[in-house]
Scaffold this motif. Sequence first.
Motif, PDB file in Angstrom:
ATOM      1  N   LYS A 120     -32.316 -10.350 -73.022  1.00 53.50           N
ATOM      2  CA  LYS A 120     -32.711 -11.116 -74.188  1.00 53.50           C
ATOM      3  C   LYS A 120     -31.791 -11.752 -74.698  1.00 53.50           C
ATOM      4  O   LYS A 120     -31.908 -12.862 -75.133  1.00 53.50           O
ATOM      5  N   ASP A 121     -30.426 -11.676 -74.332  1.00 51.83           N
ATOM      6  CA  ASP A 121     -29.241 -12.525 -74.537  1.00 51.83           C
ATOM      7  C   ASP A 121     -29.670 -14.013 -73.944  1.00 51.83           C
ATOM      8  O   ASP A 121     -29.023 -14.914 -74.619  1.00 51.83           O
ATOM      9  N   TYR A 148     -31.698 -15.730 -76.532  1.00 56.61           N
ATOM     10  CA  TYR A 148     -30.995 -16.147 -77.833  1.00 56.61           C
ATOM     11  C   TYR A 148     -29.769 -17.298 -77.686  1.00 56.61           C
ATOM     12  O   TYR A 148     -29.626 -18.017 -78.296  1.00 56.61           O
TER      13      TYR A 148
END
Length: 75
Positions: A2-3, A6
């Motif tokens: 997920k990073d 982002y």
Amino acid sequence: MKDIFYAIQDLFVNVLFAPFDAIRELELENWWLANTASWIFIIIGIVAMVYWMKQLQIFKNNNEEDKSISSHSFL
């Protein structure tokens, strides 16, 4: 995982789109200055197009263009 997404979002929102945000804010502050910047970009584009057309004409006049008729080998 997920990073990574982002990080991509942060790159686009805070870095790559920053000039567009600045132009948008400039339009709210000074309409004439924002339009002047737009016209400068338009003039740069026109100058580049004229230069490109002149270069194409030079190659056409020197008969350097490959005008042989060819097609894909599978046709």
